[in-house]
Design a protein around this motif. Structure first.
Motif, PDB file in Angstrom:
ATOM      1  N   LEU A  82       0.829  -1.204   0.000  1.00  0.00           N
ATOM      2  CA  LEU A  82       0.000   0.000   0.000  1.00  0.00           C
ATOM      3  C   LEU A  82       0.866   1.257   0.000  1.00  0.00           C
ATOM      4  O   LEU A  82       0.571   2.233  -0.705  1.00  0.00           O
ATOM      5  N   LEU A  83       1.937   1.227   0.783  1.00  0.00           N
ATOM      6  CA  LEU A  83       2.835   2.381   0.854  1.00  0.00           C
ATOM      7  C   LEU A  83       3.519   2.624  -0.495  1.00  0.00           C
ATOM      8  O   LEU A  83       3.597   3.763  -0.969  1.00  0.00           O
ATOM      9  N   LEU A  84       4.005   1.566  -1.126  1.00  0.00           N
ATOM     10  CA  LEU A  84       4.667   1.693  -2.421  1.00  0.00           C
ATOM     11  C   LEU A  84       3.727   2.272  -3.477  1.00  0.00           C
ATOM     12  O   LEU A  84       4.136   3.070  -4.322  1.00  0.00           O
ATOM     13  N   GLU A  85       2.470   1.862  -3.413  1.00  0.00           N
ATOM     14  CA  GLU A  85       1.482   2.373  -4.366  1.00  0.00           C
ATOM     15  C   GLU A  85       1.330   3.884  -4.219  1.00  0.00           C
ATOM     16  O   GLU A  85       1.271   4.618  -5.216  1.00  0.00           O
ATOM     17  N   GLU A  86       1.285   4.363  -2.972  1.00  0.00           N
ATOM     18  CA  GLU A  86       1.152   5.800  -2.727  1.00  0.00           C
ATOM     19  C   GLU A  86       2.419   6.550  -3.147  1.00  0.00           C
ATOM     20  O   GLU A  86       2.343   7.625  -3.752  1.00  0.00           O
ATOM     21  N   LEU A  87       3.582   5.995  -2.832  1.00  0.00           N
ATOM     22  CA  LEU A  87       4.841   6.633  -3.216  1.00  0.00           C
ATOM     23  C   LEU A  87       4.951   6.742  -4.734  1.00  0.00           C
ATOM     24  O   LEU A  87       5.351   7.776  -5.275  1.00  0.00           O
ATOM     25  N   GLU A  88       4.572   5.655  -5.408  1.00  0.00           N
ATOM     26  CA  GLU A  88       4.698   5.633  -6.872  1.00  0.00           C
ATOM     27  C   GLU A  88       3.767   6.649  -7.520  1.00  0.00           C
ATOM     28  O   GLU A  88       4.135   7.322  -8.490  1.00  0.00           O
ATOM     29  N   LYS A  89       2.547   6.781  -6.985  1.00  0.00           N
ATOM     30  CA  LYS A  89       1.594   7.738  -7.547  1.00  0.00           C
ATOM     31  C   LYS A  89       2.175   9.151  -7.565  1.00  0.00           C
ATOM     32  O   LYS A  89       2.018   9.890  -8.537  1.00  0.00           O
ATOM     33  N   VAL A  91       5.505  10.006  -7.189  1.00  0.00           N
ATOM     34  CA  VAL A  91       6.815  10.143  -7.816  1.00  0.00           C
ATOM     35  C   VAL A  91       6.719  10.163  -9.339  1.00  0.00           C
ATOM     36  O   VAL A  91       7.478  10.859 -10.016  1.00  0.00           O
ATOM     37  N   ILE A  92       5.756   9.434  -9.897  1.00  0.00           N
ATOM     38  CA  ILE A  92       5.580   9.391 -11.357  1.00  0.00           C
ATOM     39  C   ILE A  92       5.205  10.776 -11.892  1.00  0.00           C
ATOM     40  O   ILE A  92       5.648  11.186 -12.966  1.00  0.00           O
ATOM     41  N   LYS A  93       4.389  11.504 -11.133  1.00  0.00           N
ATOM     42  CA  LYS A  93       3.976  12.851 -11.551  1.00  0.00           C
ATOM     43  C   LYS A  93       5.175  13.774 -11.724  1.00  0.00           C
ATOM     44  O   LYS A  93       5.108  14.757 -12.456  1.00  0.00           O
ATOM     45  N   LEU A  94       6.271  13.458 -11.034  1.00  0.00           N
ATOM     46  CA  LEU A  94       7.458  14.307 -11.072  1.00  0.00           C
ATOM     47  C   LEU A  94       8.519  13.784 -12.035  1.00  0.00           C
ATOM     48  O   LEU A  94       9.641  14.288 -12.071  1.00  0.00           O
ATOM     49  N   GLY A  95       8.165  12.742 -12.800  1.00  0.00           N
ATOM     50  CA  GLY A  95       9.088  12.221 -13.803  1.00  0.00           C
ATOM     51  C   GLY A  95      10.123  11.252 -13.267  1.00  0.00           C
ATOM     52  O   GLY A  95      11.116  10.958 -13.934  1.00  0.00           O
ATOM     53  N   TYR A  96       9.892  10.713 -12.062  1.00  0.00           N
ATOM     54  CA  TYR A  96      10.814   9.743 -11.464  1.00  0.00           C
ATOM     55  C   TYR A  96      10.199   8.352 -11.496  1.00  0.00           C
ATOM     56  O   TYR A  96       9.006   8.190 -11.765  1.00  0.00           O
ATOM     57  N   GLN A  97      11.015   7.356 -11.195  1.00  0.00           N
ATOM     58  CA  GLN A  97      10.533   5.996 -11.039  1.00  0.00           C
ATOM     59  C   GLN A  97      11.091   5.416  -9.743  1.00  0.00           C
ATOM     60  O   GLN A  97      12.102   5.894  -9.211  1.00  0.00           O
ATOM     61  N   LEU A  98      10.415   4.384  -9.244  1.00  0.00           N
ATOM     62  CA  LEU A  98      10.849   3.724  -8.012  1.00  0.00           C
ATOM     63  C   LEU A  98      11.571   2.420  -8.320  1.00  0.00           C
ATOM     64  O   LEU A  98      11.219   1.710  -9.255  1.00  0.00           O
ATOM     65  N   LEU A  99      12.568   2.117  -7.503  1.00  0.00           N
ATOM     66  CA  LEU A  99      13.265   0.833  -7.551  1.00  0.00           C
ATOM     67  C   LEU A  99      13.021   0.131  -6.223  1.00  0.00           C
ATOM     68  O   LEU A  99      13.432   0.629  -5.169  1.00  0.00           O
ATOM     69  N   GLN A 299      -0.943  10.319   3.136  1.00  0.00           N
ATOM     70  CA  GLN A 299      -0.225  11.500   3.629  1.00  0.00           C
ATOM     71  C   GLN A 299       1.259  11.202   3.819  1.00  0.00           C
ATOM     72  O   GLN A 299       2.127  12.009   3.473  1.00  0.00           O
ATOM     73  N   MET A 300       1.548  10.016   4.341  1.00  0.00           N
ATOM     74  CA  MET A 300       2.927   9.596   4.556  1.00  0.00           C
ATOM     75  C   MET A 300       3.704   9.568   3.238  1.00  0.00           C
ATOM     76  O   MET A 300       4.842  10.036   3.152  1.00  0.00           O
ATOM     77  N   GLY A 301       3.073   9.024   2.202  1.00  0.00           N
ATOM     78  CA  GLY A 301       3.720   8.937   0.897  1.00  0.00           C
ATOM     79  C   GLY A 301       3.989  10.305   0.301  1.00  0.00           C
ATOM     80  O   GLY A 301       5.086  10.566  -0.215  1.00  0.00           O
ATOM     81  N   LYS A 302       3.008  11.193   0.368  1.00  0.00           N
ATOM     82  CA  LYS A 302       3.155  12.530  -0.217  1.00  0.00           C
ATOM     83  C   LYS A 302       4.294  13.305   0.441  1.00  0.00           C
ATOM     84  O   LYS A 302       5.121  13.925  -0.241  1.00  0.00           O
ATOM     85  N   ILE A 303       4.335  13.292   1.768  1.00  0.00           N
ATOM     86  CA  ILE A 303       5.374  14.046   2.484  1.00  0.00           C
ATOM     87  C   ILE A 303       6.750  13.447   2.228  1.00  0.00           C
ATOM     88  O   ILE A 303       7.733  14.173   2.055  1.00  0.00           O
ATOM     89  N   THR A 304       6.821  12.127   2.169  1.00  0.00           N
ATOM     90  CA  THR A 304       8.099  11.454   1.925  1.00  0.00           C
ATOM     91  C   THR A 304       8.676  11.854   0.568  1.00  0.00           C
ATOM     92  O   THR A 304       9.858  12.198   0.463  1.00  0.00           O
TER      93      THR A 304
END
Length: 338
Positions: A82-89, A91-99, A299-304
């Motif tokens: 669930l956390l990864l899903e929020e982080l990815e949402k 980070v993608i908007k900013l042109g980054y990707q997650l590993l 909220q945790m994902g957005k702030i991170t």
């Protein structure tokens, strides 16, 4: 005749200044987390040795990969999904990707993943779990930004975003007490992790505040997944004096406990009340539906991500900062009033 001269290296600066290699690297890269005394020693050593930093390596560090690593302890834990899903949402908007980096609670694997910063394979690392102590991790900050998410350690020198786990467990335990329960069991995760320690403290605080005795037989550490919940139920079922309620450190644990109880002819919450943690979807797929503690994952994902991008764009702005989020109690049908 040509005189051969030895090239001055960073190790020479380390020896002359008397500080660590990481500290020398921080000074060279103008990192903020260095005391003035150590900074002065390094600069004096550099001047005395006439040391010239490797400009090519410095330029390489300035090349952006547009990739951010996320280190988790176990991808099988639905919370991290669930956390990864929020982080990815975000980070993608900013042109980054997650590993994704899955350590399986291995200290060695965690250090191996942190080395991605040294080899410039990622622009930053999000620590969503931490197997090593900060003393073993802090030198990696010299090579790029690190942000802690869902993980608190009072010694960290980087931004930390997470839940007040003590307060969350206190809220859950107090809910049981307010519903008339005095015999309350506790299931925690890895006992040495700060998250587990905080939750146990919150549980004990609520009991002490209400004048209730802490029964060590009702405290279960190092419990994981549905299998862990089944094991806890089997222990409780064989007790002469049983708790009337169980606070678990994860919804999977709670669901495993409920399944084992129902399979054994018990009724939930009539015979025993159960509470979970994380508000995972699985909690609504059981009967009765699970009362649980909800973490503000979105909220945790957005702030991170916000703190990570700030640090990538301006490494000098990275500093120790604790952002503590609040939990919510989600009331369903697995807790009864007695």
């Amino acid at each position: 005749m040509k005189i051969k001269t030895k090239a001055i290296t960073i190790e020479d600066v380390v020896r002359l200044s008397g500080v660590s290699r990481g500290t020398v690297s921080r000074v060279i890269n103008d990192h903020p987390h260095v005391s003035e005394e150590k900074r002065k020693k390094v600069k004096e050593a550099i001047e005395q040795l006439d040391y010239m930093p490797n400009v090519s390596a410095q330029r390489l560090r300035n090349i952006k990969t547009k990739t951010i690593a996320v280190i988790v302890s176990s991808i099988s834990n639905p919370f991290f999904g669930l956390l990864l899903e929020e982080l990815e949402k975000d980070v993608i908007k900013l042109g980054y990707q997650l590993l994704l980096c899955n350590t399986r609670n291995s200290k060695k694997k965690e250090i191996d993943f942190l080395r991605l910063l040294i080899t410039n394979q990622v622009d930053g690392i999000i620590l969503a779990s931490m197997a090593n102590y900060w003393e073993n991790i802090k030198e990696f900050v010299n090579y790029g930004p690190i942000v802690c998410c869902n993980q608190f350690d009072p010694k960290v020198e980087v931004p930390s975003i997470g839940l007040d786990h003590e307060e969350a467990a206190y809220i859950g335990t107090k809910h049981f007490i307010d519903n008339g329960h005095e015999k309350i069991a506790f299931c925690g995760g890895i006992s040495q992790f700060n998250i587990s320690v905080g939750r146990k403290q919150g549980y004990e605080k609520a009991l002490k505040e209400s004048g209730l005795k802490i029964n060590k037989d009702w405290i279960f550490d190092n419990v994981y997944g549905t299998a862990g919940g089944i094991e806890v139920f089997n222990n409780v079922a064989n007790m002469r004096v049983r708790p009337t309620a169980v606070f678990s450190g994860g919804d999977e644990i709670a669901v495993g406990f409920i399944k084992a109880a129902l399979d054994s002819g018990w009724k939930v919450p009539q015979d025993i009340s159960v509470m979970g943690f994380d508000n995972q979807p699985i909690g609504t797929f059981v009967s009765p539906e699970l009362t649980t503690i909800q973490q503000p994952i979105e909220q945790m994902g957005k702030i991170t991500i916000q703190k990570m991008i700030e640090s990538i764009n301006n490494i000098q702005s990275m500093r120790s900062e604790e952002i503590i989020l609040k939990a919510n109690l989600i009331e369903r049908n697995s807790v009864k009033t007695i």
